[in-house]
Motif scaffolding. Structure first.
Motif, short mmCIF file in Angstrom:
data_model
loop_
_atom_site.label_atom_id
_atom_site.label_comp_id
_atom_site.label_asym_id
_atom_site.label_seq_id
_atom_site.Cartn_x
_atom_site.Cartn_y
_atom_site.Cartn_z
N ALA A 33 6.75 3.10 1.35
CA ALA A 33 6.14 2.73 2.62
C ALA A 33 6.42 1.28 3.00
CB ALA A 33 4.63 2.97 2.58
N ALA A 34 6.59 0.42 1.99
CA ALA A 34 6.83 -0.98 2.27
C ALA A 34 8.16 -1.19 2.98
CB ALA A 34 6.79 -1.79 0.98
N ASP A 35 9.10 -0.24 2.83
CA ASP A 35 10.42 -0.36 3.44
C ASP A 35 10.45 0.15 4.88
OD1 ASP A 35 11.46 -1.33 1.04
OD2 ASP A 35 11.78 0.69 0.28
N VAL A 36 9.36 0.75 5.32
CA VAL A 36 9.34 1.35 6.64
C VAL A 36 9.23 0.28 7.72
CG1 VAL A 36 8.13 2.96 8.14
CG2 VAL A 36 8.20 3.37 5.67
N PRO A 37 10.16 0.28 8.68
CA PRO A 37 10.04 -0.68 9.80
C PRO A 37 8.79 -0.37 10.61
CG PRO A 37 12.25 0.28 9.67
CD PRO A 37 11.38 1.07 8.77
N SER A 38 8.31 -1.36 11.32
CA SER A 38 7.13 -1.17 12.16
C SER A 38 7.37 -0.03 13.14
CB SER A 38 6.85 -2.46 12.93
OG SER A 38 5.84 -2.28 13.87
N PRO A 39 6.44 0.94 13.21
CA PRO A 39 6.63 2.10 14.10
C PRO A 39 6.86 1.72 15.55
CG PRO A 39 4.85 2.53 12.58
CD PRO A 39 5.21 1.09 12.41
N ASP A 40 6.19 0.67 16.05
CA ASP A 40 6.40 0.30 17.44
C ASP A 40 7.82 -0.23 17.66
OD1 ASP A 40 5.60 -1.93 15.88
OD2 ASP A 40 5.21 -3.07 17.70
#
Length: 227
Positions: A33-40
């Motif tokens: 999850a830490a690698d996930v770019p900001s959803p917006d």
């Protein structure tokens, strides 16, 4: 806040198109999850990608509208959890059906959404998207992104929220619900399916999703165009 334009029909008329628009930008590889770019941030680039693919394959779509299903299978399927949708729609009844019925129901639901997308698609329509906010849970594995969709004419606006979760096994975000003007797509389907399951059972529900009505509509439009 970022504004983008795209050639798609109003979201309030077709949940599948909302989903297809959303997930086109989610093709990111994530170890956790830490690698996930900001959803917006993902949403901000989403509609540009939609336009690029539609424009690239415009001639193919013009010749055969069902080519949109091919596009959907290529770019959307890994980033939408139709199984999660189907499971939540059926609720407690999910546990009452066999694994084979679960698979058939999920496939029928996905196919019906795809056919609906094709039958309602109008390349002449244009809209603007403005991302108005987003939030994540404390673990960073679930998110909600809010947006406003406005017709290019400025006559109508639609508040759309997208719900996503991180599928750790697949290693990417997946869409599992869309809220249109405060109404959850999943909740709407769930309310209707509960009574349908009670009265008619899962086999009837699957047969209704697999019915030829939507396909017949597509064929009729294709034949009309060919004449």
């Amino acid at each position: 806040m970022t504004r983008r334009s795209f050639s798609l029909m109003p979201f309030y008329r077709l949940m599948s198109l909302v989903i297809s628009g959303l997930v086109l930008c989610l093709s990111v590889s994530m170890a956790n999850a830490a690698d996930v770019p900001s959803p917006d941030k993902l949403i901000q680039s989403l509609f540009t990608e939609v336009n690029e693919r539609v424009q690239k394959d415009h001639s193919k779509i013009e010749a055969d509208k069902t080519y949109l299903i091919t596009i959907g299978n290529e770019v959307l399927l890994p980033y939408v959890s139709f199984e999660t949708m189907a499971k939540q729609i059926l609720g407690k009844n999910w546990r009452k059906i066999t694994p084979e019925q679960r698979s058939r129901y999920t496939d029928a639901f996905r196919n019906r959404v795809s056919v609906s997308l094709v039958s309602q698609y109008d390349p002449q329509k244009r809209y603007d998207l403005e991302v108005t906010g987003s939030r994540m849970n404390s673990k960073g594995d679930r998110a909600a992104v809010n947006s406003v969709v406005t017709e290019a004419s400025g006559t109508n606006k639609y508040n759309i929220s997208y719900k996503l979760f991180v599928d750790r096994k697949a290693g990417n975000w997946k869409v599992y619900d869309v809220v249109v003007e405060g109404i959850s797509v999943l909740q709407s389907f769930k309310t209707a399916s509960a009574e349908d399951f009670k009265r008619n059972g899962i086999e009837y529900m699957i047969s209704q999703l697999e019915s030829s009505d939507a396909s017949a509509e597509l064929n009729a439009k294709a034949n009309s165009k060919a004449q």
